[in-house]
Design an enzyme around this catalytic site. Structure first.
Site, short mmCIF file in Angstrom:
data_model
loop_
_atom_site.label_atom_id
_atom_site.label_comp_id
_atom_site.label_asym_id
_atom_site.label_seq_id
_atom_site.Cartn_x
_atom_site.Cartn_y
_atom_site.Cartn_z
N GLY A 55 0.85 -1.18 0.00
CA GLY A 55 0.00 0.00 0.00
C GLY A 55 0.88 1.22 0.00
CB CYS A 82 5.24 -4.18 0.22
SG CYS A 82 6.05 -2.62 -0.17
CE1 TYR A 83 1.15 1.15 5.57
CE2 TYR A 83 -0.55 -0.57 5.52
CZ TYR A 83 -0.05 0.62 6.05
OH TYR A 83 -0.72 1.27 7.03
CG HIS A 169 5.73 -6.34 -4.15
ND1 HIS A 169 4.44 -6.08 -3.72
CD2 HIS A 169 6.42 -5.21 -3.91
CE1 HIS A 169 4.36 -4.86 -3.25
NE2 HIS A 169 5.56 -4.30 -3.35
CD GLU A 171 2.82 -9.14 -4.78
OE1 GLU A 171 3.63 -9.79 -4.11
OE2 GLU A 171 2.55 -7.95 -4.56
CG ASP A 227 -13.04 -10.97 -21.52
OD1 ASP A 227 -12.28 -11.96 -21.49
OD2 ASP A 227 -12.64 -9.79 -21.53
CE LYS A 369 -8.86 -11.52 -22.84
NZ LYS A 369 -9.94 -10.53 -22.97
#
Ligand code: XMP
Length: 512
Positions: A55, A82-83, A169, A171, A227, A369
């Protein structure tokens, strides 16, 4: 059956849904909730683990997002990122402050391989850092498990309390072994078994749509893109003929696309739904005649699309629900929660205002996606539809520079078809997003013994993961040559083919 759940508590980071998607890739169901989720509500959900996101704030500021301290006493494993890591340190008695040197980008981190989180991770590993504050001192009962030369606490943990934190991070793709770290967290720390598959998402969604819709009527604007196709099939499996799909062929689709969509969704296809194809080509070409300004073209196509859709919807009468194939990146691009708005979604918009309906159903709004594609495969949708490239709502209208005419549409469709065919023959379809566009440039050429004065086609191919930035793909030269030869020989009206090398920025992916 109640499934294993990991909760991502969102403190306003850019990558909140990405964390959820990485956890789901490990076959563990994961949901993102705002940090304002109440502690009781959280306990009620009985998560196997919790992840705090990054954040933009400073954990030591009074007005930054915080969470009640009791969360650390629930005996539920927590990973702070992180945050999130700084918040954990700050709340539990460590010291967080502005770092003398901020770190940004790919950074070599030295880790302690005895940590469960880093099981099987290399001792020196590249991680993605992006911080101005740092943990200057971990809480007393924590051990430091990773460092960089300028970051004394790049990771810390209290394994007895199952509390883990990383300044970097895990991710994002640039953290080379990040997926392994998240895998270790959900399996080795949280003890998950991995009971979530795309098939369960599909089944659960079908069940919940059925419950929600009851015997109501549902309308879907089907574009033939990935989609809306996946959303339509999902709905048709759930409620069959209660669903009506309206497919507007605006004459700006890729070659044969209109028929391909009809073959799948129409009366001869495998699905039991009401399908209406509106052949509105002439209408669009008439409206676009003489218009050259890109934004005006986009606006005309968008508005005409709505008019056509509206007319069809009126014939159907009142509907209870409108289905939209909104996916997660559409949601963030339009700005959600506390993340910064990157760009407003520029799809053919405005549908909800023109039709009478009670509620919108967006069955794919939590998926990325590639997850939508997996759901499509799970539903048995043909591969050529599921793996289709992104295609802009205004279609070829923005791949023809300048005025749009039926003749120019024919040229770009044929050139694009050849391009795609040769890419497929070369087996390099995974090179990114690629298409042909028609420039507004005519130039002199010679063919046989005669002079030509014809159009130039531009070929474009870009590598991108987020569509915000992109780089030109390296297509083997022989493939480009083959495409060029075939376009010049087979597409009347073209005497020159060019390859666009521009990245984004400064270019955009589309031409207009
Ligand atoms: P740009 O040209 O903005 O494209 O770099 C980024 C991505 O978005 C697609 N695109 C659109 N998609 N409606 C859409 O649904 C649109 O109006 C539109 N314009 C661009 C483009 O194909 C690329 O993947």
């Amino acid at each position: 059956m109640k499934k294993e759940l990991v909760i991502v508590l969102d403190f306003g980071g850019q990558y909140n849904q990405l964390i959820a998607r990485r956890v789901r890739e490990c076959n563990v169901y994961c949901e993102v909730h705002p940090y304002t989720l109440g502690l009781d509500e959280l306990k009620e959900m009985n998560p196997k683990g919790i992840i705090f996101t990054g954040g933009p704030n400073s954990a030591y500021s009074e007005d930054s997002p915080h969470y009640p301290k009791e969360i650390f006493e629930l005996d539920i494993p927590i990973l702070g990122i992180c945050y999130g890591s700084q918040l954990m340190a700050h709340t539990l008695g460590g010291r967080v402050e502005t770092a003398p040197v901020s770190e940004y980008g790919k950074t070599e981190v030295e880790i302690d391989r005895s940590s469960l989180l880093f099981h099987d991770v290399e001792e020196k590993t590249i991680c993605w850092m992006s911080h101005t504050d740092y943990i200057a001192k971990a809480p007393d009962d924590f051990v430091v498990t990773a460092t960089t030369p300028v970051c004394p606490v790049a990771a810390m943990e209290n394994p007895d309390k199952k509390l883990y934190a990383t300044q970097f991070h895990p991710e994002v793709m640039h953290t080379i072994e990040g997926t392994k770290m998240l895998y270790n967290f959900v399996y080795k720390v949280c003890g998950c078994q991995g009971d979530w598959q795309m098939s369960s998402f599909v089944e659960d969604t079908i069940t919940s749509v059925r419950e929600k819709v009851g015997n109501g009527k549902v309308l879907c604007a089907l574009s033939g893109g990935v989609d809306s196709s996946v959303a339509a099939v999902l709905l048709s499996k759930a409620i069959g003929k209660q669903l009506t799909c309206v497919f507007v062929d605006h004459g700006l689709l890729r070659k044969n696309e209109g028929d391909e969509v009809e073959n799948v969704f129409g009366p001869n296809g495998p699905y039991d739904l009401n399908f209406i194809r509106v052949n509105a080509q002439e209408r669009f070409y008439n409206k676009l005649a003489g218009v050259t300004e890109p934004e005006e073209k986009r606006k005309i196509i968008g508005e005409e699309f709505i008019r056509v859709f509206e007319e069809e919807a009126k014939k159907i009468g009142t509907v209870d629900f409108l289905v939209q194939g909104t996916i997660y990146p559409d949601v963030i691009e339009s700005g959600l929660g506390k993340s910064a708005v990157i760009k407003s979604h520029h799809n053919v918009g405005g549908l909800p205002d023109c039709v009478d309906f009670r509620e919108i159903i967006e069955p794919l709004r939590l998926l990325f996606k590639d997850e939508v594609r997996r759901a499509g495969r799970e539903l048995g949708i043909p591969e050529y539809l599921v793996s289709r490239q992104p295609f802009p709502g205004p279609g070829l209208g923005i791949r023809i520079i300048g005025e749009v005419t039926a003749e120019k549409v024919r040229i770009v469709q044929d050139a694009d078809y050849i391009y795609r065919e040769e890419i497929a023959k070369a087996g390099i379809e995974d090179l990114g997003q690629y298409f042909a566009a028609l420039t507004n440039m005519r130039s002199v050429g010679v063919m046989g013994d005669g002079r030509t004065y014809d159009y130039a086609v531009a070929l474009r191919a870009v590598n991108t993961t987020d569509f915000m930035t992109a780089e030109c793909s390296e297509i083997p030269f022989e493939v480009l040559q083959k495409v060029m030869n075939r376009i010049i020989n087979e597409v009347k009206g073209v005497n020159r083919v060019m390859y666009d090398l521009t990245s984004k920025p400064p270019g955009t992916i589309e031409f207009e």
